[in-house]
Design an enzyme around this catalytic site. Structure first.
Site, PDB file in Angstrom:
ATOM      1  N   LYS A   3       0.694  -1.409   0.081  1.00  0.00           N
ATOM      2  CA  LYS A   3       0.029  -0.170  -0.566  1.00  0.00           C
ATOM      3  C   LYS A   3       0.775   1.265  -0.126  1.00  0.00           C
ATOM      4  O   LYS A   3       0.362   2.217  -0.637  1.00  0.00           O
ATOM      5  CB  LYS A   3      -0.738  -0.238   1.349  1.00  0.00           C
ATOM      6  CG  LYS A   3      -1.920  -0.765   1.397  1.00  0.00           C
ATOM      7  CD  LYS A   3      -2.660  -1.097   2.561  1.00  0.00           C
ATOM      8  CE  LYS A   3      -3.785  -2.476   2.284  1.00  0.00           C
ATOM      9  NZ  LYS A   3      -5.341  -2.367   3.334  1.00  0.00           N
ATOM     10  N   GLN A  18      -4.291  -1.281   9.681  1.00  0.00           N
ATOM     11  CA  GLN A  18      -4.508  -3.107   9.480  1.00  0.00           C
ATOM     12  C   GLN A  18      -4.789  -3.498  10.436  1.00  0.00           C
ATOM     13  O   GLN A  18      -4.381  -3.945  11.066  1.00  0.00           O
ATOM     14  CB  GLN A  18      -3.298  -2.681   8.637  1.00  0.00           C
ATOM     15  CG  GLN A  18      -2.820  -4.390   7.653  1.00  0.00           C
ATOM     16  CD  GLN A  18      -3.553  -4.237   6.291  1.00  0.00           C
ATOM     17  OE1 GLN A  18      -3.810  -3.309   5.740  1.00  0.00           O
ATOM     18  NE2 GLN A  18      -4.019  -5.030   6.138  1.00  0.00           N
ATOM     19  N   ASP A  20     -10.705   2.747   4.278  1.00  0.00           N
ATOM     20  CA  ASP A  20     -11.008   1.337   4.511  1.00  0.00           C
ATOM     21  C   ASP A  20     -12.975   1.956   4.343  1.00  0.00           C
ATOM     22  O   ASP A  20     -13.001   0.111   3.893  1.00  0.00           O
ATOM     23  CB  ASP A  20     -10.414   1.502   5.708  1.00  0.00           C
ATOM     24  CG  ASP A  20      -9.270  -0.105   5.348  1.00  0.00           C
ATOM     25  OD1 ASP A  20      -8.822  -0.271   4.428  1.00  0.00           O
ATOM     26  OD2 ASP A  20      -8.821  -0.214   6.786  1.00  0.00           O
TER      27      ASP A  20
HETATM   28  N1  GUN Z   1      -6.886  -6.860   6.393  1.00  0.00           N
HETATM   29  C1  GUN Z   1      -7.202  -7.488   5.743  1.00  0.00           C
HETATM   30  N2  GUN Z   1      -7.381  -6.957   4.567  1.00  0.00           N
HETATM   31  C2  GUN Z   1      -7.764  -5.397   5.127  1.00  0.00           C
HETATM   32  C3  GUN Z   1      -8.016  -4.283   4.386  1.00  0.00           C
HETATM   33  O1  GUN Z   1      -8.863  -3.888   3.724  1.00  0.00           O
HETATM   34  N3  GUN Z   1      -7.518  -2.949   5.295  1.00  0.00           N
HETATM   35  C4  GUN Z   1      -7.754  -3.464   6.756  1.00  0.00           C
HETATM   36  N4  GUN Z   1      -7.193  -1.742   7.298  1.00  0.00           N
HETATM   37  N5  GUN Z   1      -7.169  -4.698   7.191  1.00  0.00           N
HETATM   38  C5  GUN Z   1      -7.434  -5.436   6.330  1.00  0.00           C
END
Ligand code: GUN
Length: 291
Positions: free
Chosen positions: A52, A96, A119
């Protein structure tokens, strides 16, 4: 069979974002800024967050990584969230998931300012999504919707089966697919661990979106000819022939592909789109607050 190429579409999306950012910067504006909070040493989470951050660099975003040990207290993490909420130089951020067991994930997600929740996990944004109002859509379902739209797949009036009811993928996916619109408007069924006679649902489905995290779970006998398959699963399995780990989806791709009209590969299908949609959401946050 036609592949739904997430790498190609994510590239096109990122090129578009990069161009917009370059224009903003030429006009003398600051670049969009995304932060990611990473707690602990989970290898998958580490890898996702790294990607990311790399994506941000690619499109000209500023990025900040806040890395904390797994033993951080809930209170300390909440303080970080509050600081990020107050930071005027930051458009959006993610925490995350998963978080260590001693931290209440819901409490953390609910402390995020919904305006910075790129998110789309905050209850305010989930509620807006459910009502069809403009908001940050969770990146994975958003990416799937984009793929269906870009390939102009007929979804209206079709039977769509979503496998999995997670807050991150299955549930929002079912809401978006049932909303009105040319590339949605499906008749949606959510199947989950409590579903009996799963095959009865999957065999009838025109579209199957699988997000359960079980390698090669969906087999050829479970689907009908001409089905459209969206595989959200990313499962790490040991490949005896290569003596190494590899990523596979929830779908038995090799055996299903000849039966499917369209199918997403793993890797290279939904995954790249998830990352691209996080950038889209950050750009949306920036447009709302930095102009
Ligand atoms: N863990 C797995 N997928 C995601 C996501 O799209 N965002 C976040 N913050 N954590 C994740």
């Amino acid at each position: 069979m036609k592949l739904l190429d997430g790498i190609k579409l994510a590239k096109k999306t990122k090129k578009n974002i990069r161009q917009k950012v370059a224009n903003y910067v030429t006009e003398g504006k600051r670049a969009p800024h995304l932060a990611a909070v990473l707690v602990g040493e989970d290898p998958a989470s580490n890898a996702y967050v790294k990607m990311k951050i790399k994506d941000c660099e690619e499109v000209g975003f500023k990025s900040t990584l806040i890395k904390k040990d797994a033993d951080i207290s809930e209170k300390e993490l909440l303080e970080i969230v509050h600081e990020l909420n107050e930071n005027k130089e930051l458009d959006g951020y993610i925490v995350q998931l998963p978080l260590p067991k001693h931290i209440n994930e819901d409490k953390i997600l609910q402390a995020i300012d919904p305006q910075k929740d790129v998110d789309g996990f905050h209850p305010t944004n989930v509620g807006k999504m459910a009502l069809g109002l403009e908001t940050f859509l969770p990146a994975t379902p958003f990416g799937v919707m984009r793929l269906l739209e870009d390939y102009d797949i007929a979804t209206s009036g079709k039977k769509c089966v979503v496998l999995g009811r997670s807050n991150i993928v299955g549930r929002p996916m079912s809401i978006l697919m049932s909303q009105p619109g040319k590339h949605a408007n499906s008749t949606v069924t959510i199947c989950h661990s409590g579903t009996k006679n799963l095959e009865e649902f999957t065999q009838e489905a025109d579209i199957i979106i699988s997000a359960i995290g079980k390698p090669h779970f969906l087999t050829s006998e479970m689907v009908k000819e001409g089905v459209i398959i969206i595989d959200v699963g990313i499962n790490r399995v040991y490949d005896e022939s290569k003596k190494d780990y590899k990523l596979v989806g929830d779908v038995d791709f090799e055996n299903i592909k000849s039966k499917a009209d369209y199918i997403t590969p793993v890797p290279g299908g939904v995954g790249p789109m998830t990352r691209a949609m996080l950038l889209e959401n950050t750009l949306l946050a920036y447009k709302r607050f930095a102009q």
